[in-house]
Write a protein that holds these residues in place. Structure first.
Motif, mmCIF file in Angstrom:
data_model
loop_
_atom_site.group_PDB
_atom_site.id
_atom_site.type_symbol
_atom_site.label_atom_id
_atom_site.label_comp_id
_atom_site.label_asym_id
_atom_site.label_seq_id
_atom_site.Cartn_x
_atom_site.Cartn_y
_atom_site.Cartn_z
ATOM 1 N N MET A 1 -14.500 38.435 -35.120
ATOM 2 C CA MET A 1 -15.059 36.960 -34.481
ATOM 3 C C MET A 1 -14.512 35.769 -35.209
ATOM 4 O O MET A 1 -14.228 35.830 -36.417
ATOM 5 N N GLY A 2 -14.551 34.646 -34.612
ATOM 6 C CA GLY A 2 -14.208 33.319 -35.214
ATOM 7 C C GLY A 2 -15.585 32.972 -35.942
ATOM 8 O O GLY A 2 -16.662 33.381 -35.764
ATOM 9 N N GLY A 30 -14.767 40.593 -45.774
ATOM 10 C CA GLY A 30 -13.520 41.695 -46.027
ATOM 11 C C GLY A 30 -13.269 42.638 -44.598
ATOM 12 O O GLY A 30 -12.026 43.057 -44.262
ATOM 13 N N LEU A 31 -14.186 42.486 -43.605
ATOM 14 C CA LEU A 31 -14.153 43.225 -42.388
ATOM 15 C C LEU A 31 -13.302 42.263 -41.407
ATOM 16 O O LEU A 31 -12.932 42.856 -40.326
ATOM 17 N N ASP A 35 -9.308 37.019 -42.053
ATOM 18 C CA ASP A 35 -9.037 37.015 -43.410
ATOM 19 C C ASP A 35 -9.917 35.598 -44.111
ATOM 20 O O ASP A 35 -9.491 34.896 -44.850
ATOM 21 N N TYR A 36 -11.218 35.729 -43.479
ATOM 22 C CA TYR A 36 -12.045 34.747 -44.309
ATOM 23 C C TYR A 36 -12.503 34.914 -45.632
ATOM 24 O O TYR A 36 -13.070 34.175 -46.298
ATOM 25 N N ARG A 37 -12.310 36.302 -46.159
ATOM 26 C CA ARG A 37 -12.705 36.591 -47.348
ATOM 27 C C ARG A 37 -11.902 35.679 -48.593
ATOM 28 O O ARG A 37 -12.545 35.444 -49.403
ATOM 29 N N THR A 38 -10.563 35.293 -48.071
ATOM 30 C CA THR A 38 -10.136 34.417 -48.940
ATOM 31 C C THR A 38 -10.800 33.010 -49.213
ATOM 32 O O THR A 38 -10.564 32.269 -50.087
ATOM 33 N N GLU A 39 -11.176 32.615 -47.994
ATOM 34 C CA GLU A 39 -11.880 31.222 -47.944
ATOM 35 C C GLU A 39 -13.139 31.247 -48.653
ATOM 36 O O GLU A 39 -13.420 30.065 -49.320
ATOM 37 N N PHE A 40 -13.861 32.370 -48.551
ATOM 38 C CA PHE A 40 -15.250 32.487 -49.519
ATOM 39 C C PHE A 40 -15.002 32.989 -50.759
ATOM 40 O O PHE A 40 -16.190 33.101 -51.474
ATOM 41 N N ARG A 44 -11.718 42.223 -51.088
ATOM 42 C CA ARG A 44 -11.273 42.742 -49.759
ATOM 43 C C ARG A 44 -12.163 43.700 -49.551
ATOM 44 O O ARG A 44 -12.445 44.143 -48.374
ATOM 45 N N LEU A 45 -13.022 44.393 -50.443
ATOM 46 C CA LEU A 45 -13.848 45.683 -50.157
ATOM 47 C C LEU A 45 -15.240 45.396 -50.375
ATOM 48 O O LEU A 45 -16.045 46.025 -50.603
ATOM 49 N N ASP A 46 -15.720 44.086 -50.099
ATOM 50 C CA ASP A 46 -17.069 43.608 -50.151
ATOM 51 C C ASP A 46 -17.839 44.470 -49.099
ATOM 52 O O ASP A 46 -19.046 44.538 -49.650
ATOM 53 N N TRP A 47 -17.366 44.875 -48.132
ATOM 54 C CA TRP A 47 -18.057 45.704 -46.958
ATOM 55 C C TRP A 47 -18.420 46.906 -47.725
ATOM 56 O O TRP A 47 -19.559 47.585 -47.239
#
Length: 338
Positions: A1-2, A30-31, A35-40, A44-47
């Motif tokens: 989702m956005g 990360g899910l 690719d919002y994980r790179t912005e926050f 990658r495996l935070d889930w």
């Protein structure tokens, strides 16, 4: 989702944590395929950590149906009612999860400052160049990409559809007719190259594809936001205090008033219906609205042009004391006598 959709469970979790005294976990970015994980700045495996907690802790999910059953719009208030029934705050260990967009932005209004602190302040550096403070900063959001489009554009209740480019051109022309060369226009889109071809007369040489949070920060800091019909534009408007312009054909009419969600069955007796009554009884000028509905060919409302002119004038550095600016002596004397 956005991101416009993703913030709702996050904001709800924040409000619940405040009500119940729970710790707050950041979403597992990360899910997300965007690719919002790179912005926050999350792994990658935070889930994996989230999954581990679900494996070892008892968990419950607060559903939209549960929230609606409380009769409360504010999510924190709904959690308080539900806690009295379920006793979440009295349990020694619990993972409480949140979902859905029930209540809309009205439901998470008390989480606005929290979201502003997490999402904003990431405007591009010197290469993006801040607009001249003496000019009116207008930001246009044009959603393309995975959105479809028709010549008519989205109608009431329709989403994920592009607004006709002629509407944007018309609104910008109306702004220029009233405000002239004081405009500094930034056009942001998920497809900057295509937008430059659609609106070459407004394209800027320094236009580039920025990150999601950079674009959001630019949109939320504008003097005026021209929205797409998207949850991302709505998020920017929610985080901003400035006026915004919405595509008139997307709004439904109810008793002489326009709204985004008034067509929904639960709004016949919900917040939209209540606000229709409030606006009818309010002594304020009904033409003064933060959200401005415009159709193709409409002129800019006179009050909005006046407001934007005043907003720009008040921001000039030469008359700002903390920036070594000056103010007229007679104005200071007048204020002192009052």
């Amino acid at each position: 989702m956005g991101l416009g959709n993703e913030v709702f469970p996050w904001a709800k979790a924040y409000l619940a944590s405040r009500e119940l005294g729970f710790g707050l976990l950041q979403p597992p970015w990360g899910l997300n395929p965007r690719d919002y994980r790179t912005e926050f700045g999350t792994p990658r495996l935070d889930w994996v950590g989230h999954a581990a907690l679900r494996a070892v802790l008892p968990s419950e999910t607060v559903t939209d149906e549960m929230v609606r059953s409380t009769g409360r719009i504010d999510y924190g208030e709904a959690i308080r009612v539900l806690d009295a029934e379920h006793g979440w705050s009295r349990r020694r260990a619990l993972l409480l999860m949140h979902e859905g967009m029930s209540g809309g932005y009205l439901g998470i209004a008390r989480a606005r400052d929290f979201l502003r602190s997490r999402l904003l302040g990431r405007k591009p550096g010197q290469e993006g160049r801040e607009p001249d403070p003496a000019r009116l900063h207008v930001v246009v959001h044009i959603r393309l990409g995975d959105f479809g489009g028709t010549s008519a554009g989205p109608r009431p209740g329709e989403w994920n559809e592009s607004v006709p480019v002629e509407w944007y051109r018309s609104v910008l022309a109306a702004l220029r007719a009233r405000l002239g060369d004081t405009l500094h226009v930034d056009i942001l889109s998920d497809d900057q190259v295509r937008v430059a071809g659609l609106l070459p007369e407004w394209a800027r040489e320094d236009s580039r594809r920025r990150s999601t949070l950079e674009d959001l920060s630019v949109m939320a800091s504008a003097d005026l936001l021209i929205c797409s019909v998207s949850s991302y534009s709505m998020l920017a408007a929610f985080l901003s205090d400035a006026p915004y312009i919405w595509y008139r054909p997307h709004l439904g009419e109810h008793g002489g008033f326009l709204s985004i969600w008034g067509h929904e069955p639960d709004q016949r007796t919900g917040p939209t219906a209540a606000n229709v009554l409030r606006e009818r009884q309010d002594a304020a000028d009904p033409a003064l609205t933060r959200g401005v509905a415009m159709d193709t060919g409409d002129d800019l409302p006179g009050w909005l042009a006046d407001y934007l002119g005043t907003r720009t004038a008040l921001r000039r550095r030469s008359a700002d004391l903390i920036h070594y600016g000056v103010v007229p002596r007679h104005a200071a004397v007048s204020n002192h006598r009052v």
